[in-house]
Design a protein around this motif. Structure first.
Motif, PDB file in Angstrom:
ATOM      1  N   ALA A   6       0.841  -1.201   0.000  1.00  0.00           N
ATOM      2  CA  ALA A   6       0.000   0.000   0.000  1.00  0.00           C
ATOM      3  C   ALA A   6       0.876   1.251   0.000  1.00  0.00           C
ATOM      4  CB  ALA A   6      -0.907  -0.005   1.224  1.00  0.00           C
ATOM      5  N   ILE A   7       0.409   2.292  -0.672  1.00  0.00           N
ATOM      6  CA  ILE A   7       1.123   3.563  -0.776  1.00  0.00           C
ATOM      7  C   ILE A   7       0.342   4.627  -0.018  1.00  0.00           C
ATOM      8  CG2 ILE A   7       1.965   5.351  -2.350  1.00  0.00           C
ATOM      9  CD1 ILE A   7       3.477   2.710  -2.591  1.00  0.00           C
ATOM     10  N   THR A   8       0.992   5.299   0.920  1.00  0.00           N
ATOM     11  CA  THR A   8       0.362   6.412   1.634  1.00  0.00           C
ATOM     12  C   THR A   8       0.747   7.718   0.956  1.00  0.00           C
ATOM     13  OG1 THR A   8       0.424   5.227   3.737  1.00  0.00           O
ATOM     14  CG2 THR A   8       0.142   7.613   3.831  1.00  0.00           C
ATOM     15  N   THR A   9      -0.241   8.492   0.586  1.00  0.00           N
ATOM     16  CA  THR A   9       0.005   9.757  -0.082  1.00  0.00           C
ATOM     17  C   THR A   9      -1.053  10.761   0.386  1.00  0.00           C
ATOM     18  OG1 THR A   9       0.303  10.817  -2.257  1.00  0.00           O
ATOM     19  CG2 THR A   9      -1.330   9.049  -2.126  1.00  0.00           C
ATOM     20  N   THR A  10      -1.204  11.836  -0.340  1.00  0.00           N
ATOM     21  CA  THR A  10      -2.167  12.868   0.047  1.00  0.00           C
ATOM     22  C   THR A  10      -3.244  13.004  -1.026  1.00  0.00           C
ATOM     23  OG1 THR A  10      -0.846  14.613  -0.982  1.00  0.00           O
ATOM     24  CG2 THR A  10      -0.448  14.151   1.348  1.00  0.00           C
ATOM     25  N   SER A  11      -4.339  13.628  -0.643  1.00  0.00           N
ATOM     26  CA  SER A  11      -5.426  13.795  -1.598  1.00  0.00           C
ATOM     27  C   SER A  11      -6.211  15.056  -1.282  1.00  0.00           C
ATOM     28  CB  SER A  11      -6.370  12.586  -1.549  1.00  0.00           C
ATOM     29  OG  SER A  11      -7.026  12.528  -0.296  1.00  0.00           O
ATOM     30  N   VAL A  12      -6.991  15.472  -2.255  1.00  0.00           N
ATOM     31  CA  VAL A  12      -7.950  16.552  -2.082  1.00  0.00           C
ATOM     32  C   VAL A  12      -9.333  15.957  -2.328  1.00  0.00           C
ATOM     33  CG1 VAL A  12      -8.770  18.772  -2.929  1.00  0.00           C
ATOM     34  CG2 VAL A  12      -6.316  18.323  -2.817  1.00  0.00           C
ATOM     35  N   PRO A  13     -10.200  15.941  -1.316  1.00  0.00           N
ATOM     36  CA  PRO A  13     -11.547  15.395  -1.520  1.00  0.00           C
ATOM     37  C   PRO A  13     -12.288  16.157  -2.613  1.00  0.00           C
ATOM     38  CG  PRO A  13     -11.094  15.733   0.813  1.00  0.00           C
ATOM     39  CD  PRO A  13      -9.987  16.406   0.058  1.00  0.00           C
ATOM     40  N   MET A  14     -13.133  15.455  -3.344  1.00  0.00           N
ATOM     41  CA  MET A  14     -13.971  16.065  -4.371  1.00  0.00           C
ATOM     42  C   MET A  14     -15.430  15.705  -4.103  1.00  0.00           C
ATOM     43  SD  MET A  14     -12.006  17.802  -6.466  1.00  0.00           S
ATOM     44  CE  MET A  14     -12.916  17.986  -7.993  1.00  0.00           C
ATOM     45  N   VAL A  15     -16.299  16.677  -4.327  1.00  0.00           N
ATOM     46  CA  VAL A  15     -17.716  16.520  -3.990  1.00  0.00           C
ATOM     47  C   VAL A  15     -18.566  17.094  -5.114  1.00  0.00           C
ATOM     48  CG1 VAL A  15     -19.527  17.273  -2.362  1.00  0.00           C
ATOM     49  CG2 VAL A  15     -17.269  16.600  -1.494  1.00  0.00           C
ATOM     50  N   VAL A  16     -19.738  16.524  -5.321  1.00  0.00           N
ATOM     51  CA  VAL A  16     -20.719  17.098  -6.243  1.00  0.00           C
ATOM     52  C   VAL A  16     -21.645  18.003  -5.435  1.00  0.00           C
ATOM     53  CG1 VAL A  16     -22.688  16.635  -7.753  1.00  0.00           C
ATOM     54  CG2 VAL A  16     -20.624  15.235  -7.928  1.00  0.00           C
ATOM     55  N   TYR A  17     -21.765  19.244  -5.914  1.00  0.00           N
ATOM     56  CA  TYR A  17     -22.577  20.260  -5.236  1.00  0.00           C
ATOM     57  C   TYR A  17     -23.729  20.716  -6.133  1.00  0.00           C
ATOM     58  CZ  TYR A  17     -18.817  20.958  -1.811  1.00  0.00           C
ATOM     59  OH  TYR A  17     -17.882  20.794  -0.812  1.00  0.00           O
ATOM     60  N   THR A  18     -24.700  21.350  -5.499  1.00  0.00           N
ATOM     61  CA  THR A  18     -25.755  22.062  -6.204  1.00  0.00           C
ATOM     62  C   THR A  18     -26.034  23.333  -5.392  1.00  0.00           C
ATOM     63  OG1 THR A  18     -27.954  21.871  -7.199  1.00  0.00           O
ATOM     64  CG2 THR A  18     -27.646  20.863  -5.036  1.00  0.00           C
ATOM     65  N   THR A  19     -27.197  23.948  -5.587  1.00  0.00           N
ATOM     66  CA  THR A  19     -27.586  25.100  -4.778  1.00  0.00           C
ATOM     67  C   THR A  19     -29.004  24.872  -4.239  1.00  0.00           C
ATOM     68  OG1 THR A  19     -28.684  26.422  -6.497  1.00  0.00           O
ATOM     69  CG2 THR A  19     -26.268  26.565  -6.369  1.00  0.00           C
ATOM     70  N   THR A  20     -29.425  25.757  -3.375  1.00  0.00           N
ATOM     71  CA  THR A  20     -30.766  25.639  -2.807  1.00  0.00           C
ATOM     72  C   THR A  20     -31.857  25.931  -3.839  1.00  0.00           C
ATOM     73  OG1 THR A  20     -30.563  27.918  -2.006  1.00  0.00           O
ATOM     74  CG2 THR A  20     -30.070  26.149  -0.441  1.00  0.00           C
ATOM     75  N   GLU A  21     -31.458  26.350  -5.045  1.00  0.00           N
ATOM     76  CA  GLU A  21     -32.437  26.528  -6.125  1.00  0.00           C
ATOM     77  C   GLU A  21     -33.007  25.186  -6.559  1.00  0.00           C
ATOM     78  OE1 GLU A  21     -33.631  29.437  -7.625  1.00  0.00           O
ATOM     79  OE2 GLU A  21     -32.705  30.243  -5.807  1.00  0.00           O
ATOM     80  N   MET A  22     -32.260  24.112  -6.341  1.00  0.00           N
ATOM     81  CA  MET A  22     -32.756  22.776  -6.675  1.00  0.00           C
ATOM     82  C   MET A  22     -33.772  22.343  -5.620  1.00  0.00           C
ATOM     83  SD  MET A  22     -30.619  19.212  -7.193  1.00  0.00           S
ATOM     84  CE  MET A  22     -30.004  19.697  -8.813  1.00  0.00           C
ATOM     85  N   ASP A  23     -34.902  21.800  -6.065  1.00  0.00           N
ATOM     86  CA  ASP A  23     -35.916  21.374  -5.104  1.00  0.00           C
ATOM     87  C   ASP A  23     -35.485  20.087  -4.399  1.00  0.00           C
ATOM     88  OD1 ASP A  23     -37.369  18.885  -6.330  1.00  0.00           O
ATOM     89  OD2 ASP A  23     -37.228  20.308  -7.993  1.00  0.00           O
ATOM     90  N   ASP A  24     -36.077  19.846  -3.249  1.00  0.00           N
ATOM     91  CA  ASP A  24     -35.673  18.719  -2.405  1.00  0.00           C
ATOM     92  C   ASP A  24     -35.874  17.377  -3.099  1.00  0.00           C
ATOM     93  OD1 ASP A  24     -35.188  20.698  -0.605  1.00  0.00           O
ATOM     94  OD2 ASP A  24     -36.640  20.009   0.900  1.00  0.00           O
ATOM     95  N   ASP A  25     -36.954  17.229  -3.856  1.00  0.00           N
ATOM     96  CA  ASP A  25     -37.229  15.952  -4.520  1.00  0.00           C
ATOM     97  C   ASP A  25     -36.150  15.623  -5.550  1.00  0.00           C
ATOM     98  OD1 ASP A  25     -39.501  15.594  -3.046  1.00  0.00           O
ATOM     99  OD2 ASP A  25     -40.877  16.271  -4.609  1.00  0.00           O
ATOM    100  N   THR A  26     -35.708  16.628  -6.294  1.00  0.00           N
ATOM    101  CA  THR A  26     -34.668  16.400  -7.305  1.00  0.00           C
ATOM    102  C   THR A  26     -33.346  16.038  -6.640  1.00  0.00           C
ATOM    103  OG1 THR A  26     -35.721  17.908  -8.871  1.00  0.00           O
ATOM    104  CG2 THR A  26     -33.390  17.435  -9.216  1.00  0.00           C
TER     105      THR A  26
END
Length: 319
Positions: A242-262
């Motif tokens: 195993a190799i230990t290294t570093t990372s930058v987390p990545m996330v999928v975002y939206t805004t509050t303009e998107m409705d809760d059901d979507t």
């Protein structure tokens, strides 16, 4: 922290069955990265998976992007339902009006909300096996190819300075596409790249020629102020440990303009399709509930509803 796979699968399956009648088609705009980036490829895979998993209910249009900063800047100007990829740290900077967002109205970014994590941006320091380099202390007197202007080059230069290697490592500014030939011909001892593991380019290089990936100890990881990442042994040819290294987390975002059901539908469909995506692209295998801890800031209420239903671990400041 990991939920048992069987239990998670049963939860998601139950939710899908209880989803009720189909809603109207949902049109989504996704901004990820430049077409040459692995994250653009992930965007294509994600768009296909969301459509297939929702039985055509979710239609994603993938747009070319200059990167995460631009994705955030575009968040307030999109007319359609908008999702985008970014490291959480950049969203935090935007919402605080700091760094590259210092001249922007930080209230413009207050509506950004997280949906789900995707494969992390992982640092790879790839060395020719003949160079005998296994740790950063072994880089003294070595040469590294770094594609100037890229995240990997900036991060690589930061580590060289951080670990007292300035003036001891020769940096060769060349496009990453030439790394394999440069390594095979002996023009460089190694190269630096950032991408989700397994990175297709590193897979190719490891199969073409012998390599070592530099590994880091706990103190080195702490000094970088990045997130620790372990690349499992066997990920690349010849790398059994195993190799230990570093990372930058990545996330999928939206805004509050998107409705809760979507937002709920997007999040539910993503997790239901993750294993399907992993069959054709192994980097999705590294995404699990443990990555939720890397999301700083608030989740979209629709996503939060899903996580509560499947009992994902959610921090108070994410609610």
């Amino acid at each position: 922290m990991n939920l048992p796979t069987k239990f998670l699968g049963m939860c998601i399956a139950s939710l899908l069955l209880a989803a009720g009648p189909a809603r109207a088609e949902v049109q989504i705009t996704l901004k990820s990265a430049k077409p040459s980036s692995s994250y653009y490829k992930m965007g294509e895979q994600l768009a296909q998976a969301l459509k297939a998993g929702s039985q055509g209910e979710i239609i994603v249009t993938l747009g070319e992007s200059a990167g995460s900063v631009q994705n955030i800047l575009d968040a307030e100007s999109q007319e359609d339902d908008y999702i985008f990829t970014s490291p959480p740290v950049l969203v935090s900077l935007a919402q605080q009006g700091k760094a590259m967002f210092a001249d922007k109205d930080n209230s413009d970014f207050g509506s950004i909300r997280a949906l789900f994590p995707i494969p992390s941006l992982t640092m790879h320091f790839v060395m020719a096996q003949e160079a005998g380099s296994l740790t950063f202390s072994d880089l003294d007197g070595k040469s590294l190819l770094m594609d100037n202007g890229t995240f990997a080059a900036r991060e690589g230069a930061k580590y060289i300075k951080l670990f007292g290697l300035e003036g001891k490592v020769s940096v060769v500014d060349t496009e990453l596409s030439g790394a394999l030939e440069a390594l095979k011909s002996g023009k460089v001892d190694g190269f630096v790249m950032a991408g989700s593991w397994p990175a297709p380019m590193v897979v190719e290089v490891s199969e073409e020629t012998g390599i070592n990936l530099l590994t880091m100890d706990g103190e080195e990881v702490k000094k970088t102020k990045r997130t620790r990442m372990v690349i499992p042994g066997g990920t690349y040819a010849g790398e059994d440990d195993a190799i230990t290294t570093t990372s930058v987390p990545m996330v999928v975002y939206t805004t509050t303009e998107m409705d809760d059901d979507t937002a709920y539908l997007l999040t539910k469909t993503f997790w239901a399709q993750k294993k399907v995506m992993a069959r054709s692209a192994a980097w999705w295998e590294g995404v699990d509930d443990e990555l939720m801890v890397n999301i700083t800031g608030r989740l979209h209420p629709g996503a939060l509803k899903f996580y509560n239903e499947v009992r994902f671990p959610i921090a108070e400041d994410q609610r």
